[in-house]
Design a protein around this motif. Sequence first.
Motif, mmCIF file in Angstrom:
data_model
loop_
_atom_site.group_PDB
_atom_site.id
_atom_site.type_symbol
_atom_site.label_atom_id
_atom_site.label_comp_id
_atom_site.label_asym_id
_atom_site.label_seq_id
_atom_site.Cartn_x
_atom_site.Cartn_y
_atom_site.Cartn_z
ATOM 1 N N UNK A 115 85.057 -23.545 -24.230
ATOM 2 C CA UNK A 115 83.868 -23.494 -23.397
ATOM 3 C C UNK A 115 83.854 -22.371 -22.383
ATOM 4 N N UNK A 116 82.726 -22.282 -21.699
ATOM 5 C CA UNK A 116 82.520 -21.253 -20.681
ATOM 6 C C UNK A 116 81.684 -21.840 -19.549
ATOM 7 N N UNK A 149 86.122 -16.821 -16.919
ATOM 8 C CA UNK A 149 84.869 -17.031 -17.640
ATOM 9 C C UNK A 149 83.741 -16.320 -16.923
ATOM 10 N N UNK A 150 82.744 -15.933 -17.693
ATOM 11 C CA UNK A 150 81.560 -15.278 -17.163
ATOM 12 C C UNK A 150 80.589 -16.335 -16.650
ATOM 13 N N UNK A 151 80.091 -16.140 -15.429
ATOM 14 C CA UNK A 151 79.122 -17.064 -14.831
ATOM 15 C C UNK A 151 77.829 -16.292 -14.568
ATOM 16 N N UNK A 152 76.847 -16.483 -15.410
ATOM 17 C CA UNK A 152 75.638 -15.658 -15.383
ATOM 18 C C UNK A 152 74.821 -15.805 -14.105
ATOM 19 N N UNK A 153 74.977 -16.927 -13.396
ATOM 20 C CA UNK A 153 74.155 -17.136 -12.193
ATOM 21 C C UNK A 153 74.720 -16.443 -10.951
ATOM 22 N N UNK A 154 75.891 -15.852 -11.050
ATOM 23 C CA UNK A 154 76.510 -15.198 -9.893
ATOM 24 C C UNK A 154 75.988 -13.772 -9.738
ATOM 25 N N UNK A 169 87.236 -30.441 -19.597
ATOM 26 C CA UNK A 169 86.201 -29.843 -18.752
ATOM 27 C C UNK A 169 86.670 -28.500 -18.213
ATOM 28 N N UNK A 170 85.699 -27.623 -17.952
ATOM 29 C CA UNK A 170 85.992 -26.341 -17.333
ATOM 30 C C UNK A 170 85.629 -26.421 -15.853
ATOM 31 N N UNK A 171 86.519 -25.883 -15.006
ATOM 32 C CA UNK A 171 86.308 -25.908 -13.559
ATOM 33 C C UNK A 171 86.385 -24.484 -13.020
#
Length: 195
Positions: A115-116, A149-154, A169-171
């Motif tokens: 996941x991401x 991981x890439x976080x597009x909302x940042x 889960x990813x944290x």
Amino acid sequence: GEVVGIWSTTMYPQAFKWTENDGMSQIDDGLNSSSANAINESSRIVGTSNEILWGEGYYWNSDGSQHPIPNSLGGAVVVPNDINSTGTTVGFAENAAGYKRAFRWTAGGGMVDVGSLGSCSSSLVNIFHSNFCSMAEAINDDGDIVGAAYASEQQFGQEIRAVLWKDGYIHDLNDVTSLNSPWVVLQWARDINAK
């Protein structure tokens, strides 16, 4: 201890193993580029071997036998970065859409995309991050995985985030720390122990 890594020749970088008693030995056949990225307590080594350094993922048993780590995500690239004492391997693999995704692999269960942090279809991912979506760097013996991981909302410059995969889960590690600063961003988690 046993040490693994890459040594350089005039033709290709090559995977090696070094021990105090035996010195350095080449792991791969020497016909292609290869890298040895990690070794566990059973002397199983994970890395890559191909005409390019980011290529096909492999593991080598202590007897020297080489075995592929098949990519079931649909792409061509598999880069294993770490292996724990049970043989569970983590790294990143390309999926059918060309995005690099974090994976967990076992000989019995195959490859699983772990996941991401969100959508990886942003043009920022394509242009600035070479289709990077998530990458697993290390795994401990409890099965906890760390990486990025890439976080597009940042906002731009803060979109790569240090992450922990635990219990399915990813944290985002920025959400569970008390840095309290908009200027400090944890971008990459490199290793995790069993404590």
